[in-house]
Design a protein around this motif. Structure first.
Motif, PDB file in Angstrom:
ATOM      1  N   TYR A 187     -25.665  -2.407  -2.341  1.00 25.91           N
ATOM      2  CA  TYR A 187     -25.472  -1.370  -3.339  1.00 25.91           C
ATOM      3  C   TYR A 187     -24.459   0.021  -1.808  1.00 25.91           C
ATOM      4  CZ  TYR A 187     -29.087   1.573  -1.024  1.00 25.91           C
ATOM      5  OH  TYR A 187     -29.679   2.289  -0.617  1.00 25.91           O
ATOM      6  N   VAL A 188     -23.272   0.349  -3.437  1.00 27.27           N
ATOM      7  CA  VAL A 188     -22.267   1.216  -1.850  1.00 27.27           C
ATOM      8  C   VAL A 188     -22.793   2.791  -2.117  1.00 27.27           C
ATOM      9  CG1 VAL A 188     -20.102   2.669  -2.694  1.00 27.27           C
ATOM     10  CG2 VAL A 188     -20.671   0.041  -3.519  1.00 27.27           C
ATOM     11  N   ALA A 189     -23.135   3.094  -0.774  1.00 24.14           N
ATOM     12  CA  ALA A 189     -24.173   4.438  -0.330  1.00 24.14           C
ATOM     13  C   ALA A 189     -23.731   5.793   0.135  1.00 24.14           C
ATOM     14  CB  ALA A 189     -24.560   4.106   0.906  1.00 24.14           C
ATOM     15  N   MET A 190     -21.919   5.518   0.604  1.00 25.20           N
ATOM     16  CA  MET A 190     -20.874   6.223   0.798  1.00 25.20           C
ATOM     17  C   MET A 190     -19.407   6.008   0.741  1.00 25.20           C
ATOM     18  SD  MET A 190     -22.404   8.370   3.944  1.00 25.20           S
ATOM     19  CE  MET A 190     -21.791  10.337   3.095  1.00 25.20           C
ATOM     20  N   VAL A 191     -18.689   6.819  -0.070  1.00 24.00           N
ATOM     21  CA  VAL A 191     -17.185   6.316  -0.158  1.00 24.00           C
ATOM     22  C   VAL A 191     -16.581   8.077   0.557  1.00 24.00           C
ATOM     23  CG1 VAL A 191     -15.286   6.109  -2.311  1.00 24.00           C
ATOM     24  CG2 VAL A 191     -17.413   5.226  -2.027  1.00 24.00           C
ATOM     25  N   ASP A 192     -15.855   7.312   1.582  1.00 26.59           N
ATOM     26  CA  ASP A 192     -15.162   8.455   2.399  1.00 26.59           C
ATOM     27  C   ASP A 192     -16.008   9.724   2.206  1.00 26.59           C
ATOM     28  OD1 ASP A 192     -12.603   6.699   1.600  1.00 26.59           O
ATOM     29  OD2 ASP A 192     -11.945   7.378   0.255  1.00 26.59           O
ATOM     30  N   GLY A 193     -16.448   9.788   3.652  1.00 24.30           N
ATOM     31  CA  GLY A 193     -17.771  10.640   3.765  1.00 24.30           C
ATOM     32  C   GLY A 193     -18.864  11.476   2.058  1.00 24.30           C
ATOM     33  N   GLU A 194     -18.400  10.660   1.461  1.00 28.57           N
ATOM     34  CA  GLU A 194     -19.320  11.507   0.007  1.00 28.57           C
ATOM     35  C   GLU A 194     -20.411  10.494  -0.633  1.00 28.57           C
ATOM     36  OE1 GLU A 194     -15.847  13.320  -2.334  1.00 28.57           O
ATOM     37  OE2 GLU A 194     -15.575  14.640  -1.250  1.00 28.57           O
ATOM     38  N   ARG A 195     -21.426  10.823  -1.709  1.00 25.29           N
ATOM     39  CA  ARG A 195     -21.804   9.690  -1.715  1.00 25.29           C
ATOM     40  C   ARG A 195     -21.647   9.820  -3.086  1.00 25.29           C
ATOM     41  NH1 ARG A 195     -26.367  13.540  -2.505  1.00 25.29           N
ATOM     42  NH2 ARG A 195     -24.705  15.629  -2.390  1.00 25.29           N
ATOM     43  N   PRO A 196     -21.537   8.669  -3.834  1.00 27.97           N
ATOM     44  CA  PRO A 196     -21.797   8.293  -5.054  1.00 27.97           C
ATOM     45  C   PRO A 196     -22.806   8.771  -6.014  1.00 27.97           C
ATOM     46  CG  PRO A 196     -21.353   6.529  -3.543  1.00 27.97           C
ATOM     47  CD  PRO A 196     -21.436   7.386  -3.078  1.00 27.97           C
ATOM     48  N   SER A 197     -21.987   9.378  -7.778  1.00 28.52           N
ATOM     49  CA  SER A 197     -23.892   9.551  -8.357  1.00 28.52           C
ATOM     50  C   SER A 197     -23.535   8.477  -9.155  1.00 28.52           C
ATOM     51  CB  SER A 197     -22.971  10.905  -9.291  1.00 28.52           C
ATOM     52  OG  SER A 197     -24.180  11.410  -9.920  1.00 28.52           O
ATOM     53  N   ARG A 198     -24.986   8.026  -9.487  1.00 25.78           N
ATOM     54  CA  ARG A 198     -25.307   6.886 -10.616  1.00 25.78           C
ATOM     55  C   ARG A 198     -26.163   6.248 -10.633  1.00 25.78           C
ATOM     56  NH1 ARG A 198     -24.037   4.146  -5.154  1.00 25.78           N
ATOM     57  NH2 ARG A 198     -25.667   4.212  -4.868  1.00 25.78           N
ATOM     58  N   ASN A 199     -26.942   6.543 -11.572  1.00 29.20           N
ATOM     59  CA  ASN A 199     -28.595   6.102 -12.434  1.00 29.20           C
ATOM     60  C   ASN A 199     -28.536   4.584 -11.424  1.00 29.20           C
ATOM     61  OD1 ASN A 199     -28.167   8.279 -14.066  1.00 29.20           O
ATOM     62  ND2 ASN A 199     -27.133   7.797 -15.429  1.00 29.20           N
ATOM     63  N   HIS A 200     -28.061   4.047 -11.025  1.00 28.74           N
ATOM     64  CA  HIS A 200     -28.401   2.887 -10.970  1.00 28.74           C
ATOM     65  C   HIS A 200     -27.482   1.916  -9.638  1.00 28.74           C
ATOM     66  CE1 HIS A 200     -29.414  -1.650 -10.933  1.00 28.74           C
ATOM     67  NE2 HIS A 200     -30.870  -1.360 -11.936  1.00 28.74           N
ATOM     68  N   ALA A 201     -27.760   0.715  -9.015  1.00 29.50           N
ATOM     69  CA  ALA A 201     -27.545   0.132  -7.954  1.00 29.50           C
ATOM     70  C   ALA A 201     -25.593  -0.301  -8.183  1.00 29.50           C
ATOM     71  CB  ALA A 201     -28.203  -0.642  -7.208  1.00 29.50           C
ATOM     72  N   THR A 202     -26.185  -0.766 -10.051  1.00 31.06           N
ATOM     73  CA  THR A 202     -25.158  -2.326 -10.414  1.00 31.06           C
ATOM     74  C   THR A 202     -24.374  -0.865 -11.283  1.00 31.06           C
ATOM     75  OG1 THR A 202     -26.270  -2.026 -12.093  1.00 31.06           O
ATOM     76  CG2 THR A 202     -26.100  -3.877 -10.830  1.00 31.06           C
ATOM     77  N   ASP A 203     -24.760   0.296 -11.000  1.00 29.31           N
ATOM     78  CA  ASP A 203     -23.110   1.055 -11.534  1.00 29.31           C
ATOM     79  C   ASP A 203     -21.909   1.385 -10.521  1.00 29.31           C
ATOM     80  OD1 ASP A 203     -24.884   1.888 -13.650  1.00 29.31           O
ATOM     81  OD2 ASP A 203     -25.609   3.950 -13.404  1.00 29.31           O
ATOM     82  N   PRO A 204     -20.533   0.934 -11.838  1.00 33.05           N
ATOM     83  CA  PRO A 204     -19.405   0.879 -10.991  1.00 33.05           C
ATOM     84  C   PRO A 204     -19.057   2.218 -10.290  1.00 33.05           C
ATOM     85  CG  PRO A 204     -18.926   0.899 -13.445  1.00 33.05           C
ATOM     86  CD  PRO A 204     -20.837   1.076 -13.206  1.00 33.05           C
ATOM     87  N   VAL A 205     -18.492   2.453  -9.224  1.00 32.94           N
ATOM     88  CA  VAL A 205     -17.671   3.242  -8.747  1.00 32.94           C
ATOM     89  C   VAL A 205     -16.841   4.063  -8.452  1.00 32.94           C
ATOM     90  CG1 VAL A 205     -17.857   5.643  -6.698  1.00 32.94           C
ATOM     91  CG2 VAL A 205     -19.891   3.851  -7.109  1.00 32.94           C
ATOM     92  N   PRO A 206     -15.936   4.467  -9.317  1.00 36.66           N
ATOM     93  CA  PRO A 206     -14.504   4.692  -9.359  1.00 36.66           C
ATOM     94  C   PRO A 206     -13.413   4.753  -8.530  1.00 36.66           C
ATOM     95  CG  PRO A 206     -15.051   6.998 -10.165  1.00 36.66           C
ATOM     96  CD  PRO A 206     -16.621   6.287  -9.789  1.00 36.66           C
ATOM     97  N   LEU A 207     -13.087   3.977  -8.178  1.00 37.33           N
ATOM     98  CA  LEU A 207     -11.511   4.198  -6.954  1.00 37.33           C
ATOM     99  C   LEU A 207     -10.475   4.450  -7.681  1.00 37.33           C
ATOM    100  CD1 LEU A 207     -13.393   1.713  -4.496  1.00 37.33           C
ATOM    101  CD2 LEU A 207     -13.400   3.649  -4.730  1.00 37.33           C
ATOM    102  N   THR A 208      -9.738   5.344  -6.707  1.00 35.05           N
ATOM    103  CA  THR A 208      -8.003   5.549  -6.771  1.00 35.05           C
ATOM    104  C   THR A 208      -7.332   4.363  -6.243  1.00 35.05           C
ATOM    105  OG1 THR A 208      -7.983   6.425  -4.968  1.00 35.05           O
ATOM    106  CG2 THR A 208      -8.091   7.958  -6.962  1.00 35.05           C
ATOM    107  N   PRO A 209      -6.577   3.783  -5.773  1.00 34.27           N
ATOM    108  CA  PRO A 209      -6.321   2.978  -5.294  1.00 34.27           C
ATOM    109  C   PRO A 209      -5.045   3.237  -4.575  1.00 34.27           C
ATOM    110  CG  PRO A 209      -4.548   2.500  -7.881  1.00 34.27           C
ATOM    111  CD  PRO A 209      -5.869   3.449  -7.714  1.00 34.27           C
ATOM    112  N   GLY A 210      -5.612   2.399  -3.663  1.00 32.75           N
ATOM    113  CA  GLY A 210      -5.511   2.263  -2.007  1.00 32.75           C
ATOM    114  C   GLY A 210      -6.719   2.694  -1.000  1.00 32.75           C
TER     115      GLY A 210
END
Length: 301
Positions: free
Chosen positions: A66-89
């Motif tokens: 699962y995704v633990a951190m993105v760009d120094g921040e913690r994703p907010s989600r209810n389940h490990a399979t919930d999609p995390v939004p990303l900007t292109p780049g």
């Protein structure tokens, strides 16, 4: 052996907390904020975790990543399979995993150059079993990113331990290169902040040893070209292994140094043993990556 060290560390930390300052007198912890894309309307790509079930002779098992951190921040989600939004780049990420034969779930660094509208998934692959596994040595777990639409693997397969990698970051030899170096503190325990990976490649380490020493020069300087890079900042002591993934714009010829401090802080009504890490320009003392508290463990009182 690591489990015993974790137990002894928890006893020592508990004793320090019991004898230390009261909760009201502790500084507030600045843990990594909850991740949110800077421009939600532009966040057209996603990345999610995945799990799988495996039938066994006695019991079935579940493993996954699962995704633990993105760009120094913690994703907010209810389940490990919930999609995390990303900007292109470009993005700097860490992934974690769970598996039957490994209870430590180490952070594994990646760089992902997200494409507009793409859907990515993190997958876990277990290395082949051999005689070492039956002697108590964990198998190697590989994590990697797949484009769900094309089923194309878009990242290297990263082992859960740097010393088990076969390909490493290659330092450039070019004009105007910059450097980042780590720091280490010796005492009752050795604490260090160091460059774990750059652009999804581990910094070179030695193979496994029976003493769990990866042969890394924790204070060594690593060279980078000017421009934007995905940096994974490693932090560790004898019981802690973690990583903070950040995007950083490297200036030509600059010298950077990782700094850290550790101690007890509060978050709400809880005391936490924390490791605070930041990056600064060594010549100007300007803080390039802000101070971030990484939790070591919650203390019982």
């Amino acid at each position: 052996m690591l489990a015993i060290r974790l137990f002894l560390f928890s006893l020592a930390a508990t004793a320090l907390a019991a004898c230390g300052p009261k909760l009201k007198d502790l500084p507030e912890a600045s843990f990594a904020p909850v991740y949110a894309p800077a421009d939600k309307t532009a966040a057209t790509a996603t990345i999610r975790g995945a799990y799988r079930e495996k039938e066994g002779l006695v019991n079935d098992s579940i493993s996954g990543a699962y995704v633990a951190m993105v760009d120094g921040e913690r994703p907010s989600r209810n389940h490990a399979t919930d999609p995390v939004p990303l900007t292109p780049g470009p993005h700097s990420l860490t992934m974690r995993y769970w598996a039957v034969r490994d209870s430590f779930h180490l952070a594994v660094p990646f760089r992902l150059d997200a494409k507009p509208g793409a859907s990515y998934v993190v997958r876990l692959e277990e290395g082949n079993l051999n005689v070492e596994n039956y002697l108590g040595v964990d198998p190697t777990y590989y994590l990697y990113i797949v484009d769900e639409t094309t089923d194309e693997i878009v990242s290297p397969k990263m082992p859960h331990l740097p010393q088990r990698a076969t390909e490493f970051y290659v330092e450039p030899a070019a004009p105007d290169i910059a450097t980042i170096r780590g720091t280490i503190e010796h005492g009752l325990d050795a604490y260090s902040a160091y460059v774990l990976a750059i652009d999804g490649r581990y910094i070179h380490t030695e193979p496994d040893s029976i003493f769990f020493d990866d042969g890394r020069n924790y204070e060594g300087a690593v060279a980078l070209t000017p421009g934007r890079h995905a940096l994974a900042i490693g932090i560790r002591n004898s019981n802690l292994y973690n990583a903070l993934p950040v995007l950083i714009d490297i200036e030509p010829g600059a010298s950077y140094v990782l700094r850290f401090e550790h101690g007890v802080k509060k978050s709400g009504e809880d005391k936490w043993q924390t490791f605070t890490v930041w990056l600064e320009n060594e010549k100007t003392a300007a803080i390039v990556v802000p101070k971030t508290d990484m939790p070591i463990m919650r203390l019982p009182f």
